[in-house]
Design a protein around this motif. Sequence first.
Motif, mmCIF file in Angstrom:
data_model
loop_
_atom_site.group_PDB
_atom_site.id
_atom_site.type_symbol
_atom_site.label_atom_id
_atom_site.label_comp_id
_atom_site.label_asym_id
_atom_site.label_seq_id
_atom_site.Cartn_x
_atom_site.Cartn_y
_atom_site.Cartn_z
ATOM 1 N N GLY A 1 34.254 23.130 26.418
ATOM 2 C CA GLY A 1 32.957 23.781 26.442
ATOM 3 C C GLY A 1 32.059 23.380 27.597
ATOM 4 O O GLY A 1 30.915 23.831 27.674
ATOM 5 N N ILE A 2 32.558 22.537 28.510
ATOM 6 C CA ILE A 2 31.731 22.081 29.637
ATOM 7 C C ILE A 2 31.954 23.017 30.816
ATOM 8 O O ILE A 2 33.067 23.142 31.322
ATOM 9 C CB ILE A 2 32.083 20.629 30.009
ATOM 10 N N MET A 3 30.891 23.679 31.234
ATOM 11 C CA MET A 3 31.004 24.726 32.249
ATOM 12 C C MET A 3 30.109 24.521 33.457
ATOM 13 O O MET A 3 30.306 25.153 34.487
ATOM 14 C CB MET A 3 30.669 26.082 31.606
ATOM 15 N N ASP A 4 29.114 23.657 33.320
ATOM 16 C CA ASP A 4 28.165 23.495 34.420
ATOM 17 C C ASP A 4 27.516 22.120 34.350
ATOM 18 O O ASP A 4 27.925 21.266 33.554
ATOM 19 C CB ASP A 4 27.114 24.612 34.405
ATOM 20 N N ALA A 5 26.499 21.918 35.192
ATOM 21 C CA ALA A 5 25.856 20.609 35.292
ATOM 22 C C ALA A 5 25.230 20.158 33.978
ATOM 23 O O ALA A 5 25.199 18.960 33.677
ATOM 24 C CB ALA A 5 24.798 20.641 36.395
ATOM 25 N N ARG A 6 24.730 21.093 33.194
ATOM 26 C CA ARG A 6 24.128 20.709 31.912
ATOM 27 C C ARG A 6 25.148 20.026 31.013
ATOM 28 O O ARG A 6 24.858 19.025 30.355
ATOM 29 C CB ARG A 6 23.540 21.944 31.229
ATOM 30 N N GLY A 7 26.364 20.566 31.015
ATOM 31 C CA GLY A 7 27.422 19.961 30.220
ATOM 32 C C GLY A 7 27.839 18.600 30.751
ATOM 33 O O GLY A 7 28.174 17.695 29.974
ATOM 34 N N ILE A 8 27.818 18.438 32.070
ATOM 35 C CA ILE A 8 28.182 17.148 32.666
ATOM 36 C C ILE A 8 27.143 16.090 32.296
ATOM 37 O O ILE A 8 27.490 14.961 31.927
ATOM 38 C CB ILE A 8 28.313 17.279 34.191
ATOM 39 N N VAL A 9 25.870 16.449 32.392
ATOM 40 C CA VAL A 9 24.803 15.519 32.000
ATOM 41 C C VAL A 9 24.964 15.120 30.542
ATOM 42 O O VAL A 9 24.878 13.932 30.187
ATOM 43 C CB VAL A 9 23.410 16.159 32.249
ATOM 44 N N ALA A 10 25.222 16.092 29.686
ATOM 45 C CA ALA A 10 25.394 15.810 28.257
ATOM 46 C C ALA A 10 26.583 14.885 28.016
ATOM 47 O O ALA A 10 26.519 13.982 27.178
ATOM 48 C CB ALA A 10 25.582 17.119 27.491
ATOM 49 N N ALA A 11 27.672 15.101 28.754
ATOM 50 C CA ALA A 11 28.873 14.279 28.585
ATOM 51 C C ALA A 11 28.578 12.813 28.875
ATOM 52 O O ALA A 11 29.011 11.912 28.141
ATOM 53 C CB ALA A 11 29.991 14.791 29.487
ATOM 54 N N PHE A 12 27.824 12.555 29.945
ATOM 55 C CA PHE A 12 27.457 11.171 30.259
ATOM 56 C C PHE A 12 26.575 10.588 29.157
ATOM 57 O O PHE A 12 26.737 9.432 28.766
ATOM 58 C CB PHE A 12 26.744 11.098 31.611
ATOM 59 N N ALA A 13 25.654 11.397 28.652
ATOM 60 C CA ALA A 13 24.777 10.922 27.584
ATOM 61 C C ALA A 13 25.565 10.567 26.327
ATOM 62 O O ALA A 13 25.178 9.669 25.571
ATOM 63 C CB ALA A 13 23.730 11.993 27.254
ATOM 64 N N LEU A 14 26.693 11.237 26.125
ATOM 65 C CA LEU A 14 27.527 11.000 24.940
ATOM 66 C C LEU A 14 28.458 9.803 25.102
ATOM 67 O O LEU A 14 29.135 9.411 24.148
ATOM 68 C CB LEU A 14 28.354 12.252 24.637
ATOM 69 N N GLY A 15 28.512 9.245 26.300
ATOM 70 C CA GLY A 15 29.345 8.067 26.513
ATOM 71 C C GLY A 15 30.566 8.295 27.375
ATOM 72 O O GLY A 15 31.356 7.370 27.598
ATOM 73 N N ALA A 16 30.741 9.519 27.866
ATOM 74 C CA ALA A 16 31.885 9.807 28.729
ATOM 75 C C ALA A 16 31.647 9.249 30.133
ATOM 76 O O ALA A 16 30.502 9.027 30.544
ATOM 77 C CB ALA A 16 32.132 11.305 28.798
ATOM 78 N N SER A 17 32.747 9.054 30.863
ATOM 79 C CA SER A 17 32.663 8.620 32.254
ATOM 80 C C SER A 17 32.960 9.764 33.214
ATOM 81 O O SER A 17 32.989 9.568 34.432
ATOM 82 C CB SER A 17 33.657 7.482 32.510
ATOM 83 N N GLY A 18 33.204 10.948 32.659
ATOM 84 C CA GLY A 18 33.502 12.114 33.470
ATOM 85 C C GLY A 18 33.834 13.284 32.583
ATOM 86 O O GLY A 18 33.772 13.190 31.349
ATOM 87 N N VAL A 19 34.174 14.411 33.208
ATOM 88 C CA VAL A 19 34.481 15.630 32.455
ATOM 89 C C VAL A 19 35.784 16.241 32.960
ATOM 90 O O VAL A 19 36.182 16.044 34.111
ATOM 91 C CB VAL A 19 33.350 16.677 32.584
ATOM 92 N N GLN A 20 36.439 16.970 32.071
ATOM 93 C CA GLN A 20 37.560 17.822 32.474
ATOM 94 C C GLN A 20 37.173 19.258 32.156
ATOM 95 O O GLN A 20 36.743 19.562 31.058
ATOM 96 C CB GLN A 20 38.840 17.452 31.737
ATOM 97 N N MET A 21 37.321 20.142 33.156
ATOM 98 C CA MET A 21 36.896 21.526 33.022
ATOM 99 C C MET A 21 38.051 22.447 33.387
ATOM 100 O O MET A 21 38.652 22.298 34.453
ATOM 101 C CB MET A 21 35.694 21.790 33.942
ATOM 102 N N GLY A 22 38.374 23.370 32.498
ATOM 103 C CA GLY A 22 39.429 24.332 32.768
ATOM 104 C C GLY A 22 38.888 25.741 32.919
ATOM 105 O O GLY A 22 39.032 26.374 33.959
ATOM 106 N N THR A 23 38.233 26.232 31.873
ATOM 107 C CA THR A 23 37.705 27.594 31.875
ATOM 108 C C THR A 23 36.755 27.826 33.049
ATOM 109 O O THR A 23 36.706 28.930 33.604
ATOM 110 C CB THR A 23 36.997 27.886 30.533
ATOM 111 N N ALA A 24 36.029 26.793 33.449
ATOM 112 C CA ALA A 24 35.093 26.920 34.569
ATOM 113 C C ALA A 24 35.792 27.326 35.866
ATOM 114 O O ALA A 24 35.172 27.929 36.749
ATOM 115 C CB ALA A 24 34.348 25.602 34.782
ATOM 116 N N PHE A 25 37.096 27.014 35.983
ATOM 117 C CA PHE A 25 37.834 27.326 37.210
ATOM 118 C C PHE A 25 38.659 28.615 37.106
ATOM 119 O O PHE A 25 39.343 28.979 38.059
ATOM 120 C CB PHE A 25 38.748 26.157 37.578
#
Length: 359
Positions: free
Chosen positions: A219-243
């Motif tokens: 469900g991570i598609m843009d910068a908002r999702g990346i910011v949220a991921a860091f807030a949740l404790g992640a160290s990064g994101v994996q994005m498929g549908t976005a590409f």
Amino acid sequence: MWPKTELIDLLKIAHPIIQAPMAGASTPELVAAVSNAGGLGSYGGAATAPAELRQIIRQIRDLTDQPFAVNLFAPAVEAYELAPEQHFPMSELLTIWHNELDAGSVPEPIPILGPFLEQFNILLEEKIPIFSFHFGPPPIEAIREIHAIGSIVLVTATTTGEAKALVEAGVDVIIAQGFEAGGHRGTFAVPYEHGLIGTATLVPQIADAVSVPVVAAGGIMDARGIVAAFALGASGVQMGTAFLACPENNIPEVYRQAVLNCKDEDTVITEVFSGRPARAIRNRFIREMENHKDKILPFPAQMSIGRVLRQASAQQSSPDFVSMWAGQGATLAQALPAEELIQKMIQEFLAVTASLQVK
């Protein structure tokens, strides 16, 4: 600029954005574009013959000198043995649609994945920097061999229990795949229904449970999702549908247009295309298979027996029978070259984090 750097330090990349492997959609050009932009490009190699896999790795290296990953499926998913009478009901059903599309006869199910050991040995011989796996970890000995050449291991988890088991096996990075993610569910230790946990719920639980870097996926598609991921404790994101709307990938144009026109309620987790649960954009095949689920073959035989129908549908620019894997965030997809997309996300990440600063 990144709140946490453990992932980018480990993978030796500039930005904590991993392009999901997306077997069948990823290309050397897409992988290289993402890696050249500072992210981690990934090639989905599960259905690529070993000799071709070596060529693709070398193509990627011709296009980039940056780190990249190659993904394989856990070896346990390759094998199936079916007597003809077992696949006859599905073959009979597919014949109706084959005739409609003038697609010829329904093919026999054939092995379309692996063989894992040969693929894996190619990756070792080519000394790729990052190995990733779906549907569970590779054998323990394989992880030791990867570490022996100085490479890193990423594996998908859909529950905290799976994540802990992966860390015990020696995995270096956990991809926490939320319910929203497109494509196949990576669940391997429990029935898939038990792994249908949303990204926002799954990531903090896994981050609290393991000591290795956690990557948020789903469900991570843009910068908002990346910011949220860091807030949740992640160290990064994996994005498929976005590409999927990027020109460098290998999907049919009818699939690309379906992604760009997708609404938030248009995807569903289904087993009808492959025999395993995967999130795809609803189409005629999904709808009409609802009453024939008893005929679905085990994975990957179901994927194999439908290969000609999917190809014929795509060639005729019809979305009816194409397996259009996509996540719930597809409506946010942007038709941009991969490098431009990453640069845009980085700029927007800075703007979003600035807007959240307490005045």
